[in-house]
Design an enzyme around this catalytic site. Structure first.
Site, PDB file in Angstrom:
ATOM      1  N   ASP A  18      16.360  33.813  30.061  1.00  0.00           N
ATOM      2  CA  ASP A  18      16.669  32.420  30.409  1.00  0.00           C
ATOM      3  C   ASP A  18      17.309  32.302  31.782  1.00  0.00           C
ATOM      4  O   ASP A  18      17.163  31.274  32.453  1.00  0.00           O
ATOM      5  CB  ASP A  18      17.637  31.814  29.383  1.00  0.00           C
ATOM      6  CG  ASP A  18      17.068  31.784  27.989  1.00  0.00           C
ATOM      7  OD1 ASP A  18      15.850  31.580  27.848  1.00  0.00           O
ATOM      8  OD2 ASP A  18      17.845  31.976  27.028  1.00  0.00           O
ATOM      9  N   ASP A  34      12.131  36.242  26.773  1.00  0.00           N
ATOM     10  CA  ASP A  34      13.489  36.598  26.352  1.00  0.00           C
ATOM     11  C   ASP A  34      14.500  36.465  27.486  1.00  0.00           C
ATOM     12  O   ASP A  34      15.648  36.885  27.343  1.00  0.00           O
ATOM     13  CB  ASP A  34      13.522  38.038  25.830  1.00  0.00           C
ATOM     14  CG  ASP A  34      12.679  38.222  24.576  1.00  0.00           C
ATOM     15  OD1 ASP A  34      12.496  37.234  23.836  1.00  0.00           O
ATOM     16  OD2 ASP A  34      12.181  39.343  24.354  1.00  0.00           O
ATOM     17  N   LYS A  66      31.192  42.457  43.304  1.00  0.00           N
ATOM     18  CA  LYS A  66      30.295  42.561  42.156  1.00  0.00           C
ATOM     19  C   LYS A  66      30.378  43.923  41.481  1.00  0.00           C
ATOM     20  O   LYS A  66      29.968  44.066  40.327  1.00  0.00           O
ATOM     21  CB  LYS A  66      28.845  42.293  42.578  1.00  0.00           C
ATOM     22  CG  LYS A  66      28.593  40.850  42.993  1.00  0.00           C
ATOM     23  CD  LYS A  66      27.111  40.569  43.177  1.00  0.00           C
ATOM     24  CE  LYS A  66      26.509  41.366  44.302  1.00  0.00           C
ATOM     25  NZ  LYS A  66      25.059  41.077  44.474  1.00  0.00           N
ATOM     26  N   ASP A  92      19.894  45.208  44.988  1.00  0.00           N
ATOM     27  CA  ASP A  92      19.533  46.480  45.629  1.00  0.00           C
ATOM     28  C   ASP A  92      20.670  47.496  45.608  1.00  0.00           C
ATOM     29  O   ASP A  92      20.502  48.613  46.106  1.00  0.00           O
ATOM     30  CB  ASP A  92      19.072  46.251  47.073  1.00  0.00           C
ATOM     31  CG  ASP A  92      20.202  45.751  47.971  1.00  0.00           C
ATOM     32  OD1 ASP A  92      20.916  44.821  47.557  1.00  0.00           O
ATOM     33  OD2 ASP A  92      20.368  46.294  49.083  1.00  0.00           O
TER      34      ASP A  92
END
Length: 221
Positions: free
Chosen positions: A13, A11, A151, A176
């Site tokens: 990709d 499941d 991010k 992390d």
């Protein structure tokens, strides 16, 4: 620490991979920012190493989760030091975390898309890439500085989606940084994992909020 879930690889990709503390040993960055930089800052500004470290730590906290926190140009201006040069002085510490290369080879062999997503400045990425040839093992390499958004922000994930086209339900992020994992989950990334021991010179972390592993062989099928 949350146990590692059984990954349903059929499941998944796309695998999004952090660099420092995930694919590469965080010891390099911790030595650079927590030891090497304070020593050079103390020499440059005529203060004690303890005072230099306290001063820098305060500003690290003030900038945390912003793009400046990860920007080598910003820190060069702030410290009046050549941060790129300091990076080059410690390249002997740059190394992959255990079984990371084997994991990358497996992703390639199984034709899963592997994308580096890092907050690291391109200057830092280039230095590490010269030692590890990391980007040649991946389908794409994205720095938060490409988007001027860390991010930890939703803006990063929106712009990443525009750039590479994400199917969040079939994507795994390994990082992390808990704040980054939380941001990815808010965007809809279905599978996230963290690393229990990002820095080989420090003990494994306890009390992690996300499912964690130590060496990449633990998550290989």
């Amino acid at each position: 620490m949350t146990p590692i879930p059984t990954l349903r690889w059929n499941d998944i990709d796309t695998v999004l991979l952090d660099m420092d503390g995930t694919l590469l040993d965080l010891k390099y960055d911790n030595v650079l920012w927590n030891q090497h930089l304070p020593e050079r800052f103390a020499d440059r500004h005529g203060v004690t190493v303890a005072d230099a470290r306290a001063h820098l730590d305060r500003h690290f906290d003030e900038t945390r989760h912003t793009i400046d926190h990860y920007c080598l140009d910003y820190w060069s201006r702030y410290t009046q030091l050549d941060i790129i040069a300091l990076h080059r002085e410690l390249t002997h510490l740059i190394r992959y975390r255990p079984h990371a290369e084997r994991f990358l080879d497996w992703l390639d062999a199984t034709r899963r898309r592997a994308v580096l997503v890092t907050n690291a400045h391109r200057g830092s990425l280039d230095i590490k890439d010269a030692i590890t040839t990391l980007t040649s093992r991946l389908d794409d390499a994205v720095s938060a500085h490409d988007f001027r958004a860390p991010k930890e922000s939703n803006e990063f994930w929106q712009r990443l989606d525009t750039r590479i086209g994400l199917n969040p339900a079939r994507t795994l992020l390994i990082d992390d940084n808990a704040s980054v994992l939380n941001a990815a989950e808010r965007y809809g990334i279905r599978s996230v994992l963290t690393v229990s021991q990002p820095d080989s010179s420090r003990p494994p972390r306890e009390g992690l909020a996300h499912a964690a592993f130590n060496t990449f062989d633990e998550i290989l099928p």
